[in-house]
Design an enzyme around this catalytic site. Structure first.
Site, PDB file in Angstrom:
ATOM      1  N   ASP A 167       0.908  -1.133   0.000  1.00 46.44           N
ATOM      2  CA  ASP A 167       0.000   0.000   0.000  1.00 46.44           C
ATOM      3  C   ASP A 167       0.949   1.184   0.000  1.00 46.44           C
ATOM      4  O   ASP A 167       1.670   1.404   0.987  1.00 46.44           O
ATOM      5  CB  ASP A 167      -0.858   0.005   1.278  1.00 46.44           C
ATOM      6  CG  ASP A 167      -1.810   1.184   1.297  1.00 46.44           C
ATOM      7  OD1 ASP A 167      -1.368   2.310   1.014  1.00 46.44           O
ATOM      8  OD2 ASP A 167      -2.991   0.985   1.603  1.00 46.44           O
ATOM      9  N   HIS A 168       1.004   1.941  -1.088  1.00 46.18           N
ATOM     10  CA  HIS A 168       2.105   2.902  -1.189  1.00 46.18           C
ATOM     11  C   HIS A 168       2.047   3.983  -0.100  1.00 46.18           C
ATOM     12  O   HIS A 168       3.048   4.608   0.198  1.00 46.18           O
ATOM     13  CB  HIS A 168       2.232   3.481  -2.603  1.00 46.18           C
ATOM     14  CG  HIS A 168       1.276   4.585  -2.937  1.00 46.18           C
ATOM     15  ND1 HIS A 168      -0.019   4.350  -3.330  1.00 46.18           N
ATOM     16  CD2 HIS A 168       1.419   5.925  -2.918  1.00 46.18           C
ATOM     17  CE1 HIS A 168      -0.614   5.521  -3.548  1.00 46.18           C
ATOM     18  NE2 HIS A 168       0.231   6.489  -3.310  1.00 46.18           N
ATOM     19  N   HIS A 195      -5.558   3.212   1.720  1.00 49.19           N
ATOM     20  CA  HIS A 195      -4.661   4.271   2.190  1.00 49.19           C
ATOM     21  C   HIS A 195      -5.136   4.933   3.501  1.00 49.19           C
ATOM     22  O   HIS A 195      -4.385   5.047   4.463  1.00 49.19           O
ATOM     23  CB  HIS A 195      -4.489   5.338   1.118  1.00 49.19           C
ATOM     24  CG  HIS A 195      -4.084   4.794  -0.227  1.00 49.19           C
ATOM     25  ND1 HIS A 195      -3.244   3.721  -0.367  1.00 49.19           N
ATOM     26  CD2 HIS A 195      -4.404   5.164  -1.493  1.00 49.19           C
ATOM     27  CE1 HIS A 195      -3.051   3.469  -1.661  1.00 49.19           C
ATOM     28  NE2 HIS A 195      -3.759   4.332  -2.362  1.00 49.19           N
TER      29      HIS A 195
HETATM   30  C1  BG6 Z   1      -3.962   5.490  -5.759  1.00 50.10           C
HETATM   31  C2  BG6 Z   1      -5.373   5.706  -6.219  1.00 50.10           C
HETATM   32  O1  BG6 Z   1      -3.864   4.313  -5.023  1.00 50.10           O
HETATM   33  O2  BG6 Z   1      -3.577   6.600  -4.943  1.00 50.10           O
HETATM   34  C3  BG6 Z   1      -5.496   6.995  -7.002  1.00 50.10           C
HETATM   35  O3  BG6 Z   1      -5.766   4.620  -7.050  1.00 50.10           O
HETATM   36  C4  BG6 Z   1      -4.943   8.155  -6.192  1.00 50.10           C
HETATM   37  O4  BG6 Z   1      -6.845   7.246  -7.368  1.00 50.10           O
HETATM   38  C5  BG6 Z   1      -3.564   7.843  -5.625  1.00 50.10           C
HETATM   39  O5  BG6 Z   1      -4.869   9.282  -7.053  1.00 50.10           O
HETATM   40  C6  BG6 Z   1      -3.130   8.905  -4.635  1.00 50.10           C
HETATM   41  O6  BG6 Z   1      -1.806   8.699  -4.240  1.00 50.10           O
HETATM   42  P1  BG6 Z   1      -0.864   9.916  -3.788  1.00 50.10           P
HETATM   43  O7  BG6 Z   1       0.396   9.258  -3.379  1.00 50.10           O
HETATM   44  O8  BG6 Z   1      -0.736  10.804  -4.994  1.00 50.10           O
HETATM   45  O9  BG6 Z   1      -1.572  10.605  -2.675  1.00 50.10           O
END
Ligand code: BG6
Length: 457
Positions: free
Chosen positions: A171-172, A234
């Site tokens: 989960d990034h 997230h």
């Molecule tokens: C992704 C979603 O996991 O996370 C996207 O699928 C979203 O819809 C993105 O834009 C947001 O990530 P970050 O790191 O830009 O906040």
């Protein structure tokens, strides 16, 4: 440190070129890839190895901007190999097996930068060809299912070929340094930990605001909605870090045990309480940075898209345990909002500390109200590593702390499925909001009922 192999399924795809290669480039620069390590990109098309290296070089230059260093990049691409792989063909797998033999002699990391529909075949083939020895690891990324049942099915597929200790679910958000800092702030610094409970905290707010619209992803996002695209993973991870009890140790399993306990104590959303706890909405036309933009309904017109997916959601989440009973956690996230930022606001009831704000992005700072001397903890001049760099580094060292365990995924889907069921049953209204705003007014009302207000940027 020993040489290892990193095998990327979908090696010439966007995720690989935009995120994984830059991450590996930096890890290489830090000396974390031992001499003799190999990174092999696998995709369907035939690409000569040198062309693949040139492609990666071009993309590194593009994505790294001022961080690109030619000599380091040239040395890095020497590690790269390319192999065309048709996953439906036995010969392709035999070729991979030959490349990786003798199997087990060195650690192998498989990265699935391919759609989840291919996970089954890839895992099956890795198992059949014996390419999954105990020192191999598998990295996968969302979407890992779209409800509890399909998430269980994905787990089933992965677990027939790999043990849980070998599976790294990304989960990034867990790779963002500011999110990892929540644990450090709570359990290593610990100054506020005695106050981290219902006796002192009035409410906690988590906002992840985006300015982008659904862009080219309307089909996927309409099906998933922001609840499944952002909250299930997230925001849930951030919530868990904030709400979890002190782990016995900061070991991967102790941390994850505590996170699961949080998810399991979330109050279920039902047909009875959904209207008090949930607001969903879609963006309408508006103004983004001086440009007028059209609304969601107009953007998907004529596209054979149902148009029922929410692009904004606000939730009041109740964690029904001794630490948090009656303390609302407010979560909101949406597309086409007034600014791109992610932040956590903790409002205290005590007189000597009113508020703590943990900014996750774009700035990574901590603000106290009233201000304290050690504020602006992270105002150093250094490159903040991207989430993928942090996470791939952890996969290489075998640390699962910032990866999501099977039971966490299942528990969070169970809670999310309840919300969807409740809004289907009650036909919960889908509100409109103006592009460039912070969502519909209805989202303020969820807080107003308890005398709270969103703390805006
Ligand atoms: C992704 C979603 O996991 O996370 C996207 O699928 C979203 O819809 C993105 O834009 C947001 O990530 P970050 O790191 O830009 O906040």
């Amino acid at each position: 440190m020993k040489a290892l192999d990193i095998v990327i399924f979908g090696g010439s795809g966007d995720l690989s070129l935009r995120k994984l290669m830059p991450a590996l480039y930096f890890l290489y620069g830090q000396g974390r890839l031992a001499h003799g390590s190999r990174i092999v990109g696998l995709s369907r098309g035939k690409i000569p190895r040198d062309d693949f290296r040139i492609l990666v070089l071009e993309k590194l230059k593009l994505y790294l901007g001022p961080d690109y260093e030619k000599s380091q990049a040239l040395a890095f691409v020497e590690l790269l190999d390319y192999m065309d792989l048709d996953i439906s063909k036995i010969e392709s797998w035999d070729k991979l097996a030959t490349y990786l033999s003798p199997v087990g002699a060195r650690e192998v990391i498989y990265y699935m930068a391919v759609p989840p529909t291919l996970f089954g075949t890839v895992c099956e083939q890795l198992n059949r060809t014996g390419l999954n020895p105990s020192n191999s690891r598998l990295v996968v990324e969302k979407p890992l299912g779209e409800d509890m049942e399909t998430a269980e099915a994905v787990n089933e597929i992965l677990s027939t070929s790999f043990r849980e200790e070998q599976i790294y679910r990304i989960d990034h958000y867990l790779g963002k340094e500011a999110v990892q800092n929540i644990l450090a702030f709570r359990f290593e610094d610990g100054t506020l930990e005695p106050f981290w409970n219902r006796d002192h905290i009035e409410n906690i707010q988590i906002t992840v605001a985006e300015t982008v619209g659904v862009e080219g992803r309307a089909e996927f996002l309409d099906r998933a909605g922001i609840l499944r695209d952002m909250i299930q993973n997230h925001l849930m991870q951030v919530l868990c870090f904030l709400a979890m009890d002190t782990p016995k140790e900061l070991s991967a399993d102790d941390v994850r045990d505590q996170k699961v306990a949080v998810v399991q104590s979330l109050r279920s959303v039902t047909a009875k309480n959904v209207a008090d706890l949930v607001v969903r909405a879609q963006y309408g036309p508006g103004d983004m940075a001086g440009q007028s933009v059209s609304g969601y309904a107009q953007e998907i017109k004529g596209k054979n898209i149902a148009g029922t997916g929410e692009t904004f959601i606000a939730l009041k989440v109740c964690v029904d345990n001794d630490r948090w009973r009656d303390v609302p956690f407010y979560l909101r996230t949406g597309k086409r909002l007034s600014a791109r930022y992610a932040r956590i606001v903790i409002e205290f009831r005590d007189a000597d500390i009113k508020q703590v704000i943990l900014n996750i992005q774009p700035d990574m700072t901590i603000q106290f109200d009233p201000p304290v001397v050690h504020e602006a903890v992270v105002a150093e001049d250094r490159r903040i590593p991207d989430a993928y760099e942090k996470l791939l580094g952890d996969v290489m060292t075998g640390d699962q702390s910032y990866f999501v365990r099977h039971d966490e995924i299942v528990a969070s889907w169970q809670w999310i499925d309840g919300i969807r069921k409740a809004w289907d049953e009650t036909k919960l209204e889908i509100h409109d909001y103006t592009s460039g705003s912070m969502g519909p007014e209805a989202s303020d009302k969820i807080l107003a009922k308890s005398g709270h207000k969103w703390v805006e940027n």
